[in-house]
Design a protein around this motif. Structure first.
Motif, PDB file in Angstrom:
ATOM      1  N   LYS A 120      41.545  33.915  51.670  1.00  9.45           N
ATOM      2  CA  LYS A 120      40.862  34.016  52.960  1.00  9.45           C
ATOM      3  C   LYS A 120      39.492  33.352  52.887  1.00  9.45           C
ATOM      4  CE  LYS A 120      39.947  35.294  57.148  1.00  9.45           C
ATOM      5  NZ  LYS A 120      40.577  34.599  58.294  1.00  9.45           N
ATOM      6  N   GLY A 121      38.810  33.542  51.767  1.00 12.82           N
ATOM      7  CA  GLY A 121      37.513  32.909  51.585  1.00 12.82           C
ATOM      8  C   GLY A 121      37.626  31.394  51.543  1.00 12.82           C
ATOM      9  N   GLU A 137      33.293  42.463  42.500  1.00 13.44           N
ATOM     10  CA  GLU A 137      34.346  43.454  42.296  1.00 13.44           C
ATOM     11  C   GLU A 137      35.455  42.971  41.367  1.00 13.44           C
ATOM     12  OE1 GLU A 137      35.925  44.871  45.963  1.00 13.44           O
ATOM     13  OE2 GLU A 137      34.141  46.037  46.466  1.00 13.44           O
ATOM     14  N   PHE A 138      35.690  41.670  41.361  1.00 16.11           N
ATOM     15  CA  PHE A 138      36.780  41.133  40.549  1.00 16.11           C
ATOM     16  C   PHE A 138      36.279  40.221  39.441  1.00 16.11           C
ATOM     17  CE2 PHE A 138      38.750  42.370  44.531  1.00 16.11           C
ATOM     18  CZ  PHE A 138      39.903  43.027  44.110  1.00 16.11           C
ATOM     19  N   SER A 139      35.091  40.527  38.919  1.00 12.69           N
ATOM     20  CA  SER A 139      34.579  39.755  37.792  1.00 12.69           C
ATOM     21  C   SER A 139      35.552  39.917  36.620  1.00 12.69           C
ATOM     22  CB  SER A 139      33.193  40.265  37.385  1.00 12.69           C
ATOM     23  OG  SER A 139      33.260  41.623  36.995  1.00 12.69           O
ATOM     24  N   GLY A 140      35.734  38.847  35.887  1.00 17.45           N
ATOM     25  CA  GLY A 140      36.686  38.900  34.783  1.00 17.45           C
ATOM     26  C   GLY A 140      38.050  38.355  35.138  1.00 17.45           C
ATOM     27  N   GLY A 192      35.915  40.848  52.749  1.00 19.10           N
ATOM     28  CA  GLY A 192      34.565  41.349  52.484  1.00 19.10           C
ATOM     29  C   GLY A 192      33.565  40.309  52.040  1.00 19.10           C
ATOM     30  N   GLY A 193      34.006  39.067  51.806  1.00 24.38           N
ATOM     31  CA  GLY A 193      33.086  37.996  51.435  1.00 24.38           C
ATOM     32  C   GLY A 193      33.187  37.617  49.967  1.00 24.38           C
ATOM     33  N   ALA A 252      32.134  33.214  54.987  1.00 27.95           N
ATOM     34  CA  ALA A 252      32.762  33.119  53.672  1.00 27.95           C
ATOM     35  C   ALA A 252      31.957  33.900  52.641  1.00 27.95           C
ATOM     36  CB  ALA A 252      32.889  31.654  53.249  1.00 27.95           C
ATOM     37  N   LEU A 253      30.645  33.826  52.749  1.00 25.32           N
ATOM     38  CA  LEU A 253      29.772  34.516  51.802  1.00 25.32           C
ATOM     39  C   LEU A 253      29.752  36.024  52.019  1.00 25.32           C
ATOM     40  CD1 LEU A 253      26.688  32.112  51.710  1.00 25.32           C
ATOM     41  CD2 LEU A 253      28.110  32.729  49.752  1.00 25.32           C
TER      42      LEU A 253
END
Length: 234
Positions: free
Chosen positions: A66-67, A96-99, A88-89, A79-80
Motif C-alpha cells: 500500500k505504501g 513495527e516491522f524492523s528486522g 499506518g504509514g 505514504a509517510l
C-alpha cells in the motif's frame, strides 16, 4: 599365554566401560540439561522461522504494498504518515516491522518520500536512507546508495555525497559483472565528479572522467564524458 592376554584385554576393556559408565552417571544431569538446551534451541529456531518470522514478513510485505502504491502516485505525505484508514504509514511500518525485508524497504521508501515531498526534509531523508541496509541486491542497492548521496548533496554534505556516489558506482559494477547494464556506474561517477568540481577539486574530477572514458567504452557516457574532461582540464 594367548588366553592370558585375551583375559587381560577383556579386563582392561571392562575397566574402560566401568569408567565410562561412572562418568555418564556422574555427568548424567549436565548431559541431559545440555541435550534439552540443544533441542530447545532447534525447536525455538524452527518455531521462530515458521510461526513468527514468516507470518510477520508476509504481513509486513502486504502492508508495504500500500505504501509503494502511494509513493508511485506521488502521495508522499500519506505514504509517510498513513492514509487515515488501513495503512499506518511507512514510518510506522519501518518501526513495527524492523528486522524484516519489508521493514527495511520501508526505510528506503520513507527516505525517498522525505526527499521528494513538496517541502523536502533532507535531514529526515538521510536518517531513513542511512537506516536502509543495501545488502547485496544488485538492482536496488546502487540506486539506494545514490539516493543517499543526493540527500547528502542537497544537505550540503558534499564529501559524504561524493563517497556515496563512488560506492554506488562500485555496486553498479557488480551489477554489470552479472551481465546487467553498464550505464549506472558512469552516471554515478559523473555525479561525484561534478561535486568535486564544485569544490574546486578539478584534478580529482578529471581523474574520474578519464576513468569513465577508459573503462566504460560501451556506456552511453563514453562520448558524453568528453565535455566533462574538457571542462575539468581548463
Amino acid at each position: 599365554m594367548a588366553k592370558k592376554n585375551q583375559k587381560t584385554e577383556v579386563v582392561e576393556a571392562q575397566e574402560v566401560l566401568n569408567k565410562s559408565e561412572a562418568l555418564i552417571v556422574k555427568y548424567k544431569k549436565p548431559i541431559i540439561i545440555a541435550l534439552v538446551a540443544i533441542i530447545a534451541i532447534v525447536v525455538g529456531v524452527y518455531c521462530y522461522n515458521n510461526y513468527y518470522k514468516a507470518p510477520r514478513e508476509a504481513k509486513a510485505s502486504t502492508t508495504l504494498a500500500k505504501g509503494q502504491e502511494l509513493v508511485a502516485n506521488q502521495q508522499y505525505d500519506k505514504a509517510l504518515k498513513g492514509d487515515g484508514a488501513a495503512f499506518g504509514g511507512l514510518i510506522k511500518l519501518a518501526d513495527e516491522f524492523s528486522g524484516t525485508d519489508a521493514g527495511n524497504l520501508a526505510n528506503l521508501y520513507a527516505g525517498l518520500c522525505y526527499a521528494r515531498q513538496e517541502k523536502p526534509d533532507y535531514k529526515k531523508a538521510i536518517e531513513y536512507l542511512e537506516k536502509y541496509d543495501c545488502g547485496e541486491d544488485i538492482l536496488i542497492s546502487p540506486a539506494a546508495k545514490s539516493a543517499l548521496g543526493d540527500a547528502y548533496a542537497s544537505d550540503k554534505q558534499l564529501d559524504k555525497a561524493i563517497e556515496c556516489f563512488k560506492e554506488a558506482a562500485k555496486m553498479a559494477d557488480k551489477q554489470a559483472a552479472n551481465d546487467m547494464s553498464t550505464a549506472l556506474a558512469p552516471y554515478f561517477l559523473v555525479k561525484a565528479g561534478v561535486l568535486l568540481e564544485s569544490q574546486g577539486k578539478k584534478a580529482e574530477a578529471l581523474e574520474i572522467y578519464k576513468d569513465i572514458k577508459k573503462k566504460y567504452v560501451n556506456s552511453p557516457y563514453y562520448n558524453e564524458v568528453d565535455k566533462y574532461i574538457e571542462r575539468a582540464s581548463n
